[in-house]
Write a protein that holds these residues in place. Structure first.
Motif, short mmCIF file in Angstrom:
data_model
loop_
_atom_site.label_atom_id
_atom_site.label_comp_id
_atom_site.label_asym_id
_atom_site.label_seq_id
_atom_site.Cartn_x
_atom_site.Cartn_y
_atom_site.Cartn_z
N THR A 257 45.63 11.39 28.98
CA THR A 257 45.83 12.84 28.87
C THR A 257 44.50 13.58 28.86
OG1 THR A 257 47.28 12.07 27.12
CG2 THR A 257 47.33 14.41 27.62
N ASP A 258 43.57 13.06 28.04
CA ASP A 258 42.27 13.72 27.91
C ASP A 258 41.44 13.57 29.18
OD1 ASP A 258 42.77 14.56 25.30
OD2 ASP A 258 42.07 12.67 24.46
N GLN B 209 39.46 16.28 34.02
CA GLN B 209 39.29 15.92 35.44
C GLN B 209 38.24 14.84 35.62
OE1 GLN B 209 38.73 20.29 36.46
NE2 GLN B 209 39.88 19.60 38.24
N LEU B 210 38.32 13.81 34.78
CA LEU B 210 37.35 12.72 34.86
C LEU B 210 37.86 11.63 35.78
CD1 LEU B 210 36.22 12.21 31.14
CD2 LEU B 210 35.18 13.63 32.91
N GLU B 211 37.03 11.26 36.75
CA GLU B 211 37.29 10.07 37.54
C GLU B 211 36.31 9.01 37.02
OE1 GLU B 211 39.63 10.05 39.80
OE2 GLU B 211 40.04 12.21 39.84
N ALA B 212 36.45 7.78 37.53
CA ALA B 212 35.62 6.70 37.01
C ALA B 212 34.13 6.99 37.14
CB ALA B 212 35.97 5.40 37.72
N PRO C 33 34.48 12.39 19.20
CA PRO C 33 33.29 12.82 19.93
C PRO C 33 33.59 14.00 20.88
CG PRO C 33 34.23 10.91 21.02
CD PRO C 33 35.07 11.16 19.78
N LEU C 34 32.52 14.57 21.37
CA LEU C 34 32.65 15.65 22.35
C LEU C 34 32.39 15.06 23.73
CD1 LEU C 34 30.46 18.23 20.41
CD2 LEU C 34 32.94 17.94 20.30
N VAL C 35 33.33 15.24 24.62
CA VAL C 35 33.18 14.72 25.98
C VAL C 35 33.16 15.92 26.93
CG1 VAL C 35 34.18 13.23 27.75
CG2 VAL C 35 34.48 12.66 25.34
N VAL C 36 32.15 15.95 27.80
CA VAL C 36 32.01 17.07 28.73
C VAL C 36 31.91 16.53 30.15
CG1 VAL C 36 30.59 19.05 29.40
CG2 VAL C 36 30.74 18.40 26.97
N ASN C 37 32.71 17.07 31.02
CA ASN C 37 32.56 16.79 32.45
C ASN C 37 31.34 17.57 32.93
OD1 ASN C 37 32.66 17.05 35.27
ND2 ASN C 37 34.89 16.77 35.31
N ALA C 38 30.29 16.85 33.34
CA ALA C 38 29.03 17.53 33.68
C ALA C 38 29.14 18.33 34.98
CB ALA C 38 27.91 16.50 33.79
N LEU C 39 30.14 18.05 35.78
CA LEU C 39 30.30 18.81 37.03
C LEU C 39 31.00 20.14 36.79
CD1 LEU C 39 31.41 15.92 39.45
CD2 LEU C 39 29.11 16.79 39.01
N THR C 40 32.04 20.12 35.96
CA THR C 40 32.75 21.37 35.67
C THR C 40 32.19 22.06 34.43
OG1 THR C 40 34.36 20.28 34.25
CG2 THR C 40 34.89 20.37 36.59
N GLN D 46 33.13 21.54 31.54
CA GLN D 46 34.22 21.74 30.60
C GLN D 46 34.29 20.54 29.67
OE1 GLN D 46 37.94 23.22 31.76
NE2 GLN D 46 36.97 25.13 32.39
N GLY D 47 34.57 20.83 28.41
CA GLY D 47 34.56 19.76 27.43
C GLY D 47 35.76 19.79 26.52
N LYS D 48 35.86 18.72 25.75
CA LYS D 48 36.94 18.62 24.77
C LYS D 48 36.49 17.72 23.64
CE LYS D 48 41.82 17.94 24.32
NZ LYS D 48 42.73 16.90 24.05
#
Lengths: 79, 192
Positions: free
Chosen positions: B116-117, B122-125, B152-159, B161-163
């Motif tokens: 879900t997260d 929008q994380l791909e491998a 933890p805080l996870v951020v997609n570096a391309l978008t 956006q984090g969660k």
């Protein structure tokens, strides 16, 4: 709070897509099954609350540890 | 299906160390740059007025747990020698979280996050990600500081956006003692 009485194998629907089923009741423990859409996250409340409390604690941090404080506590600096 | 985060990278920090090179970051840009660079300005309790490239803003659409109104943040690095930084809210001037990359104090942190997260972010491998742990520093005992590896805080570096995710590994808690785990990391590096 809405209160409902359920027996094992009976369910509750929350909206159209979330189904909560009582699977088993054994003494003080209740096993619950949750069926929800993939975009709904489900967590034990105490985990959520632990993180909430930790977030609050973190924001009351006054200052970051200085480099001196970090270096002194490394084993390489003791020897 | 779940995703293991073991390839964090990238740096998206605003340097505010007091030296000549970083002063440029804090000042009003040259007129010719104004049209090409989009800037955000925010007043913060801790750092005064911050001005940064819009590209550095991280968005947490759901906020952080217990801080749902804090959606936009800057990673602020007061000292470029230190591994610790601040995640400064742009929505609440007084809210800032001390953060550290978990790899600083342990090599083996590879949390599994829910499908879900991963989809939410929008994380791909092979998506470059930022991974931070929020740190709590006790007032009287800075070396007793703890890091939250459960949330933890996870951020997609391309978008960008984090969660704040809740990881699925039972071995991680909200209170990892940073200095003790760092000592273990240093010792095992020497033994190797």
């Amino acid at each position: 709070m809405l209160v409902l009485t359920r027996k094992p194998d009976q369910s509750i629907m929350v909206g159209n897509e979330i189904e909560i089923t009582v699977l088993e009741v054994r003494g003080e423990q209740v096993r619950i099954g949750i069926r929800a859409p993939r975009n709904v996250t489900v967590h034990r409340k105490e985990v959520f609350e632990q993180i909430l409390i930790e977030n609050r604690n973190a924001t009351s941090t006054e200052s970051l540890p200085t480099l001196e404080e970090l270096i002194v506590s490394l084993p390489s600096a003791k020897s | 299906m779940a995703m293991i985060l073991d390839n964090p990278v990238t740096d998206l920090s605003l340097d505010i160390a007091q030296d000549a090179s970083s002063e440029a970051d804090m000042s009003v840009p040259h007129p010719e740059n104004r049209e090409t660079r989009s800037l955000v300005t925010a007043f913060t309790t801790r750092f005064g007025t911050l001005e940064a490239d819009e590209e550095l803003v991280l968005t947490f659409p759901d906020g952080l747990i217990g801080f749902d109104r804090c959606k936009r943040f800057l990673v602020v690095r007061p000292d470029d020698q230190s591994p610790f930084r601040w995640l400064q809210s742009l929505d609440e001037p007084s809210v800032a979280f001390p953060i550290v990359e978990p790899a600083y104090f342990r090599n083996d942190y590879a949390p599994t996050i829910a499908d879900t997260d991963a989809r939410y972010l929008q994380l791909e491998a092979d998506t470059p990600t930022l991974l931070f742990a929020i740190v709590t520093v006790p007032r009287q005992n800075p070396r007793g500081m703890t890091a939250n590896l459960l949330g933890p805080l996870v951020v997609n570096a391309l978008t960008r956006q984090g969660k704040q995710v809740i990881v699925q590994n039972p071995e991680y808690t909200t209170k990892h003692r940073v200095m003790e785990e760092l000592s273990l990391k240093v010792e095992s590096a020497r033994a190797a």
